[in-house]
Scaffold this motif. Structure first.
Motif, PDB file in Angstrom:
ATOM      1  N   LEU A   1       0.886  -0.816   0.027  1.00 53.60           N
ATOM      2  CA  LEU A   1      -0.409  -0.396  -0.196  1.00 53.60           C
ATOM      3  C   LEU A   1       0.788   1.269  -0.053  1.00 53.60           C
ATOM      4  N   GLY A   2       2.003   1.159   0.530  1.00 60.06           N
ATOM      5  CA  GLY A   2       3.575   2.821   0.761  1.00 60.06           C
ATOM      6  C   GLY A   2       2.565   3.037   1.557  1.00 60.06           C
ATOM      7  N   TYR A   3       2.453   2.176   2.571  1.00 57.84           N
ATOM      8  CA  TYR A   3       2.116   3.273   4.040  1.00 57.84           C
ATOM      9  C   TYR A   3       3.412   2.448   4.728  1.00 57.84           C
ATOM     10  N   VAL A   4       3.614   2.641   6.387  1.00 59.91           N
ATOM     11  CA  VAL A   4       4.633   2.754   6.947  1.00 59.91           C
ATOM     12  C   VAL A   4       3.588   2.438   7.895  1.00 59.91           C
TER      13      VAL A   4
ATOM     14  N   SER B   1       0.165  -1.203  13.396  1.00 64.44           N
ATOM     15  CA  SER B   1      -0.408  -1.581  12.427  1.00 64.44           C
ATOM     16  C   SER B   1       0.169  -0.187  11.329  1.00 64.44           C
ATOM     17  N   ILE B   2      -0.567   0.352  10.065  1.00 61.02           N
ATOM     18  CA  ILE B   2       0.045   0.971   8.885  1.00 61.02           C
ATOM     19  C   ILE B   2      -0.464   1.556   9.121  1.00 61.02           C
ATOM     20  N   VAL B   3      -0.147   2.454   8.921  1.00 62.32           N
ATOM     21  CA  VAL B   3      -0.655   4.173   7.779  1.00 62.32           C
ATOM     22  C   VAL B   3      -0.254   4.292   7.246  1.00 62.32           C
ATOM     23  N   ASP B   4      -1.156   5.621   6.111  1.00 63.23           N
ATOM     24  CA  ASP B   4      -0.742   6.237   5.752  1.00 63.23           C
ATOM     25  C   ASP B   4       0.546   7.261   5.303  1.00 63.23           C
ATOM     26  N   PRO B   5       1.589   7.547   4.626  1.00 64.14           N
ATOM     27  CA  PRO B   5       1.875   8.476   4.902  1.00 64.14           C
ATOM     28  C   PRO B   5       1.332   9.866   5.120  1.00 64.14           C
TER      29      PRO B   5
END
Length: 151
Positions: free
Chosen positions: A25-28, A63-67
């Motif tokens: 997803l290109g998340y971090v 968990s991951i988030v959209d930067p």
């Protein structure tokens, strides 16, 4: 009323899926709030009793988030049971640019993303190549067998 969306994915190995879906997803990985070193440390500071946290919970990001802050937070919830049937909901990773982009270009973009995801641990399930309909998509499974499509 304000509302945000968080996607929760049941899994056996949260760190493995954090790594995979960050790539997909290109998340971090989501850092713990308030300058805490780990989520477990944060939860302890919030008063969550240690006996309520499973062994290892919060020691690494789950968990991951959209930067860029646009997409939903994704939390990988450890559960004891394994996935046994097809998902009732799945993600479509739309990387091809839509129908305004020539099919050959969309196919290249989808193929490149699929190759990166296979290297990261995905398995190709099915390729749908329907040039007469102007459609190209690939169904994959993440490392724990959750289905998703790249279109």
């Amino acid at each position: 009323m304000d509302m945000t969306l968080m996607l929760t994915i049941d899994c056996a190995d949260p760190p493995r899926l954090v790594a995979f879906w960050s790539e997909a997803l290109g998340y971090v990985p989501e850092p713990p709030p308030g300058g805490h070193a780990t989520w477990r440390e944060y939860w302890a500071a919030m008063g969550v009793p240690d006996e309520e946290l499973p062994a290892g919970a919060g020691d690494v990001p789950e968990s991951i988030v959209d930067p860029e802050g646009r997409g939903p937070r994704v939390w990988f919830q450890k559960v004891p049971e394994l996935k046994t049937i097809k998902n009732r909901i799945h993600l479509d990773l739309k990387v091809g640019g839509g129908r305004d982009v020539p099919l050959a270009v969309r196919t290249q973009l989808v193929t490149a993303k699929v190759e990166r995801l296979v290297e990261a641990g995905a398995t190709v399930v099915r390729v749908t190549d329907a040039p007469d309909m102007g459609h190209y998509a690939v169904q994959l499974q993440d490392p724990e067998g959750n289905e998703f499509d790249v279109v």
